[in-house]
Motif scaffolding. Structure first.
Motif: not given
Length: 223
Positions: A82-83, A89-91, A122-124, A195-197
């Protein structure tokens, strides 16, 4: 995704001994396989993949009675990662891992099967690369299959990808792969933009450091 193999639940001493022997033999096989996988991932210099900058974590799990069930895979991802995988985006990650497991269960040779995949997530903690290897043993003996139908080892290597190699279109493709068909365009674009940022921030930092390093080198050269 599957179950932990429990020895305590076995009421027959011989069955418990057999189960332990099977498990320890599988662990030995898996250790050799895992070391080979880790070495291959960390030495991969293919021009067609997003390269690894630094490896941060290595996790591995062994489960029995595993099937390619999307709900179980999704629960496994949300519980264990989860981190590193945000809820949105889990699916998408579940779908990618499900495709890999389709290959795993459809490719047994001498009761063994293995397959690998990787996903940019991408995550925390930002953007990460997760390399996943599945190694499975399918039991055909009736006596053993009463205890366990299969054993599956999952190895996950989490690393930081070299973000300075990514272009905007790369990020668009990644976000498209992570977002399932039922995603609203606004949500998909929000993930892509985030993500681009992150990529731009990291690339800017890399460029600044490179420029400073080059300036110092030139200054020292003049002296």
């Amino acid at each position: 995704m599957g179950n932990l193999l429990s020895f305590e639940s076995l009421d027959d001493v011989n069955k418990e001994r057999l189960t332990r022997d099977i498990f320890y033999s599988f662990v030995s096989l898996h250790n050799d396989h895992r070391e080979s996988f880790e070495e291959r991932i960390q030495s991969d210099h293919s021009s067609k993949t997003i390269h690894i900058d630094k490896v941060f974590r290595k996790d591995w799990f062994i489960r029995t009675g595993v099937s390619n069930d999307s709900t179980a895979i999704s629960t496994f991802i949300s519980d264990e990662f989860d981190d590193r995988v945000c809820a949105d985006i889990i699916p998408g990650v579940t779908k990618i891992m499900g495709i890999a497991m389709d290959r795993l269960f459809g490719n047994f040779v001498a009761n063994q099967s293995s397959t690998s995949t990787y996903v940019i997530s991408v995550g925390r903690s930002g953007i990460s690369r997760m390399d996943v290897n599945f190694f499975a043993y399918q039991f055909t003996s009736k006596k053993i299959s009463e205890i366990a139908t299969n054993l599956v080892a999952i190895t996950v290597i989490t690393s930081a990808p070299k973000l300075n190699e990514l272009k905007r279109n790369d990020v668009s493709v990644i976000s498209q792969m992570l977002c399932t068909a039922d995603f609203a365009d606004e949500r998909r674009l929000a993930i892509r933009n985030k993500m681009w940022e992150i990529v731009q921030q990291k690339t800017s930092t890399y460029s600044d450091l490179h420029e400073v390093s080059g300036s110092e080198h030139r200054r020292n050269w003049k002296i």
